[in-house]
Write a protein that holds these residues in place. Sequence first.
Motif, PDB file in Angstrom:
ATOM      1  N   ARG A 191       1.860   6.351 -11.751  1.00 24.27           N
ATOM      2  CA  ARG A 191       1.686   4.977 -11.305  1.00 24.27           C
ATOM      3  C   ARG A 191       0.259   4.761 -10.779  1.00 24.27           C
ATOM      4  O   ARG A 191      -0.305   5.618 -10.110  1.00 24.27           O
ATOM      5  N   TRP A 192      -0.322   3.586 -11.101  1.00 24.12           N
ATOM      6  CA  TRP A 192      -1.678   3.246 -10.651  1.00 24.12           C
ATOM      7  C   TRP A 192      -1.663   1.968  -9.827  1.00 24.12           C
ATOM      8  O   TRP A 192      -1.229   0.916 -10.300  1.00 24.12           O
ATOM      9  N   LEU A 193      -2.146   2.082  -8.585  1.00 26.02           N
ATOM     10  CA  LEU A 193      -2.400   0.930  -7.730  1.00 26.02           C
ATOM     11  C   LEU A 193      -3.911   0.790  -7.558  1.00 26.02           C
ATOM     12  O   LEU A 193      -4.642   1.775  -7.591  1.00 26.02           O
ATOM     13  N   ALA A 194      -4.372  -0.429  -7.357  1.00 29.26           N
ATOM     14  CA  ALA A 194      -5.810  -0.660  -7.221  1.00 29.26           C
ATOM     15  C   ALA A 194      -6.077  -1.748  -6.197  1.00 29.26           C
ATOM     16  O   ALA A 194      -5.255  -2.650  -5.989  1.00 29.26           O
TER      17      ALA A 194
ATOM     18  N   PRO B  30       1.879   8.874  -3.342  1.00 26.77           N
ATOM     19  CA  PRO B  30       2.902   8.853  -4.397  1.00 26.77           C
ATOM     20  C   PRO B  30       2.480   8.044  -5.620  1.00 26.77           C
ATOM     21  O   PRO B  30       3.327   7.608  -6.400  1.00 26.77           O
ATOM     22  N   PHE B  31       1.192   7.842  -5.796  1.00 29.21           N
ATOM     23  CA  PHE B  31       0.635   7.069  -6.908  1.00 29.21           C
ATOM     24  C   PHE B  31      -0.835   7.436  -7.014  1.00 29.21           C
ATOM     25  O   PHE B  31      -1.409   8.070  -6.125  1.00 29.21           O
ATOM     26  N   ASN B  32      -1.462   7.050  -8.093  1.00 26.08           N
ATOM     27  CA  ASN B  32      -2.916   7.143  -8.207  1.00 26.08           C
ATOM     28  C   ASN B  32      -3.522   5.863  -7.663  1.00 26.08           C
ATOM     29  O   ASN B  32      -2.988   4.776  -7.876  1.00 26.08           O
TER      30      ASN B  32
ATOM     31  N   LYS C 234      -4.482   2.029 -17.151  1.00 25.72           N
ATOM     32  CA  LYS C 234      -3.598   0.867 -17.183  1.00 25.72           C
ATOM     33  C   LYS C 234      -3.032   0.707 -15.782  1.00 25.72           C
ATOM     34  O   LYS C 234      -2.159   1.473 -15.360  1.00 25.72           O
ATOM     35  N   LEU C 235      -3.540  -0.258 -15.078  1.00 23.06           N
ATOM     36  CA  LEU C 235      -3.157  -0.453 -13.689  1.00 23.06           C
ATOM     37  C   LEU C 235      -1.806  -1.160 -13.603  1.00 23.06           C
ATOM     38  O   LEU C 235      -1.536  -2.097 -14.351  1.00 23.06           O
ATOM     39  N   ASP C 236      -0.990  -0.692 -12.676  1.00 24.52           N
ATOM     40  CA  ASP C 236       0.303  -1.350 -12.469  1.00 24.52           C
ATOM     41  C   ASP C 236       0.162  -2.573 -11.570  1.00 24.52           C
ATOM     42  O   ASP C 236       0.654  -3.654 -11.908  1.00 24.52           O
TER      43      ASP C 236
ATOM     44  N   GLN D 250       0.956  -0.203   4.232  1.00 27.28           N
ATOM     45  CA  GLN D 250       1.839   0.959   4.389  1.00 27.28           C
ATOM     46  C   GLN D 250       3.103   0.807   3.546  1.00 27.28           C
ATOM     47  O   GLN D 250       3.551   1.775   2.922  1.00 27.28           O
ATOM     48  N   ARG D 251       3.680  -0.377   3.538  1.00 31.86           N
ATOM     49  CA  ARG D 251       4.868  -0.607   2.726  1.00 31.86           C
ATOM     50  C   ARG D 251       4.525  -0.534   1.243  1.00 31.86           C
ATOM     51  O   ARG D 251       5.272   0.048   0.447  1.00 31.86           O
ATOM     52  N   TRP D 252       3.430  -1.172   0.862  1.00 29.17           N
ATOM     53  CA  TRP D 252       3.022  -1.188  -0.543  1.00 29.17           C
ATOM     54  C   TRP D 252       2.767   0.221  -1.049  1.00 29.17           C
ATOM     55  O   TRP D 252       3.173   0.586  -2.157  1.00 29.17           O
ATOM     56  N   TRP D 253       2.111   1.036  -0.235  1.00 29.34           N
ATOM     57  CA  TRP D 253       1.825   2.402  -0.620  1.00 29.34           C
ATOM     58  C   TRP D 253       3.013   3.347  -0.431  1.00 29.34           C
ATOM     59  O   TRP D 253       2.973   4.480  -0.914  1.00 29.34           O
TER      60      TRP D 253
END
Length: 378
Positions: free
Chosen positions: A74-77, A134-136, A165-167, A373-376
């Motif tokens: 998973r990718w968050l940015a 828990p994600f990139n 490919k960002l989520d 914090q919730r998002w991550w």
Amino acid sequence: MIATHRIVEWLTRLVQIPSVGPANAGPRSGPCSEARYAEQVAGWFAQLGAAVEAEDVYPGRPNIYGVWSGTSDRWLAVDVHLDTVGVETMIGDPFDGRVADGRVYGRGSVDTKASLAIVLTLLESVREQGIPLPFNLLVCATSDEETGAHGAAVCRDWVRRQGLKLDQLIVAEPTLCGAVHGHKGSVGLVLEISGTAAHSARPELGQNAITAAVPVISALMNEHQRLIATPPTSKLGPGTLSVTMIRGGQAHNIIPDRCTINVDRRLTAGEDPAVEGERIIEIAQSHCPLPVTAQWLHQLHPFYQPPDSPLVEQITAWSGRAPTVAPYASNAWAYGGLANEVVLFGPGSIDQAHRDVEWVAISELEQAARFYQRWWGI
């Protein structure tokens, strides 16, 4: 929960590093740009465990990319811009980062160094505790947002070259911790009318560029009336057109041989910047008795994310604020198709941005930190 005092300490430190873009620099800011600030940010990213890359948007004005590897695909940015607007009319020291009355003050405090302070504090806490992400994570510290927003286009192209490919992508802007899922696009043009100088005692020997601008401005205002009378096709509302600056003339007794008109065209959903810019040029040329040329300042596409997308709904549930759209533009203009979801989010109000006294409430920092914090999920 991460300590509020650490967010405040980070934010004070960030505000104390001037990062006024060169177009907005003046005697109080000095001839600064994003360069020194970008260098500091790159160093902090590296200290916090990121793979770091810098890429010039313009010479000496880089984007900084920090990548943290996690435990999933998973990718968050997060996009947070480095530059601020000018400080020449600000009250007091614009870079003191003082803390008073439950607020942090100074240029950039709300737009958008507050979001970067939260991200840095959270990454610092994660590293100190040895918690794996828990994600990139990709954090894009972008240049040039306040003038042409070209740093976002450079960032977009970099992400595509990496094959990412960002989520989900958060564009940091002051939204009172609510979800902003759309905003208008923008076209900036300078129209130049060319005349012929002459002595004002013999005006018939010249061609007056200022008086030639009168029918042009009238036609542009008619175009604005047409736009606002057109039923909008989305929540972004109708397009608008404004004449924002006019310059011309050499002296009291000289017929002006040149006049420039700055035009700001705000675009609603479905409008193309290139098409609408060319329409403005055609209007000017067809209504002006003298030659008209155009300089393009920027072309920013409208941004729209459906309000029923999962990230918008998450932010709405956590913040208690209904999702909305914004009248201003942001780096999100460039990120269509780059991520599955793109949302504007950040602490503080846009009403405090760009003002002679800029501040962000510490309570807003705390609420935004709880969202991160919730998002991550940490």
